[in-house]
Design a protein around this motif. Structure first.
Motif, short mmCIF file in Angstrom:
data_model
loop_
_atom_site.label_atom_id
_atom_site.label_comp_id
_atom_site.label_asym_id
_atom_site.label_seq_id
_atom_site.Cartn_x
_atom_site.Cartn_y
_atom_site.Cartn_z
N PHE A 1 0.85 -1.18 0.00
CA PHE A 1 0.00 0.00 0.00
C PHE A 1 0.89 1.23 0.00
CE2 PHE A 1 -2.95 -3.10 1.56
CZ PHE A 1 -4.21 -2.64 1.24
N PRO A 2 0.50 2.27 -0.74
CA PRO A 2 1.24 3.53 -0.62
C PRO A 2 1.09 4.07 0.80
CG PRO A 2 -0.43 3.65 -2.37
CD PRO A 2 -0.61 2.34 -1.68
N LEU A 3 2.08 4.78 1.26
CA LEU A 3 2.04 5.33 2.61
C LEU A 3 0.80 6.20 2.81
CD1 LEU A 3 3.56 5.37 5.25
CD2 LEU A 3 4.87 7.32 4.41
N ALA A 4 0.33 6.85 1.76
CA ALA A 4 -0.85 7.70 1.85
C ALA A 4 -2.11 6.90 2.17
CB ALA A 4 -1.05 8.46 0.54
N GLU A 5 -2.05 5.57 1.96
CA GLU A 5 -3.21 4.72 2.24
C GLU A 5 -3.01 3.90 3.51
OE1 GLU A 5 -4.51 2.41 -1.11
OE2 GLU A 5 -4.11 4.06 -2.50
N ALA A 6 -2.19 4.41 4.41
CA ALA A 6 -1.92 3.70 5.67
C ALA A 6 -3.19 3.45 6.46
CB ALA A 6 -0.90 4.47 6.50
N ALA A 7 -4.11 4.41 6.45
CA ALA A 7 -5.37 4.24 7.19
C ALA A 7 -6.16 3.05 6.65
CB ALA A 7 -6.20 5.52 7.13
N GLU A 8 -6.20 2.90 5.33
CA GLU A 8 -6.92 1.77 4.72
C GLU A 8 -6.23 0.45 5.06
OE1 GLU A 8 -9.42 -0.76 2.53
OE2 GLU A 8 -9.69 1.17 3.54
#
Length: 201
Positions: free
Chosen positions: A176-183
């Motif tokens: 996952f890209p770091l920007a999608e850590a919440a997902e």
């Protein structure tokens, strides 16, 4: 074997914890640490390896490419075990799962505590039950033990590499890209991850 093995197994070789032909129960079957245990148990000659997972994670745990003979719901452990008894229990979960595990352990069974994913820090075990039923419990924290005892890390790594080389450890990774850590975190909490998650920049 030597009766002292029951008292010293946390700091001895894994082969002293598990003997060929024994039955193993691994809680939190998909967990980062727990998912390595069935493969290692196989290389040490376990006769049967049973995993547990929360009901919400059961489908993912059963679909994972891990060498469990079966995966059962941890909430149903006492009935799902169906009268079977386990010689070795690996518990990274704690809480009620730990209490229930004592009821499905064979005489001279060993439980290794390797975490507390339940978050139940008030959990206790009735030590008289251990004495009366001839059970042993020990704790092991790899994050604290290996830095303090670096010489022990190499034999442990050899055991893991041996299991990996035999195809007994699931090393599938979802990136996952770091920007999608919440997902990524949401999927972990929901038990929707079969394998590992890697966050990439």
């Amino acid at each position: 074997g030597d009766h002292r093995d029951l008292h010293s197994f946390p700091t001895r070789r894994c082969s002293d914890l598990l003997r060929p032909g024994e039955r193993v129960l691994v809680h939190g079957a998909l967990g980062g640490l727990a998912s390595a245990f069935p493969g290692v148990a196989r290389t040490l000659g376990a006769a049967r390896v049973t995993g547990t997972a929360r009901r919400s994670s059961l489908a993912a745990a059963r679909a994972a490419d891990l060498p469990y003979d079966e995966v059962i719901a941890s909430e149903d452990l006492l009935t799902a075990a169906g009268g079977r008894r386990f010689d070795v229990v690996i518990d990274p979960v704690g809480g009620q799962v730990r209490t229930d595990s004592l009821q499905v352990m064979a005489p001279l069974g060993r439980m290794l505590l390797v975490g507390n994913a339940s978050g139940d820090w008030q959990h206790t075990v009735a030590t008289n039950d251990l004495w009366f039923r001839s059970l042993a419990i020990a704790g092991f924290s790899s994050g604290y033990y290996f830095p303090a005892h670096p010489g022990q890390a190499q034999p442990a790594a050899r055991g893991a590499i041996n299991a990996i080389s035999q195809g007994l450890v699931d090393i599938r990774t979802q990136v996952f890209p770091l920007a999608e850590a919440a997902e990524a975190h949401r999927r972990l909490v929901a038990g929707l991850v079969a394998g590992r998650i890697l966050l990439a920049p």
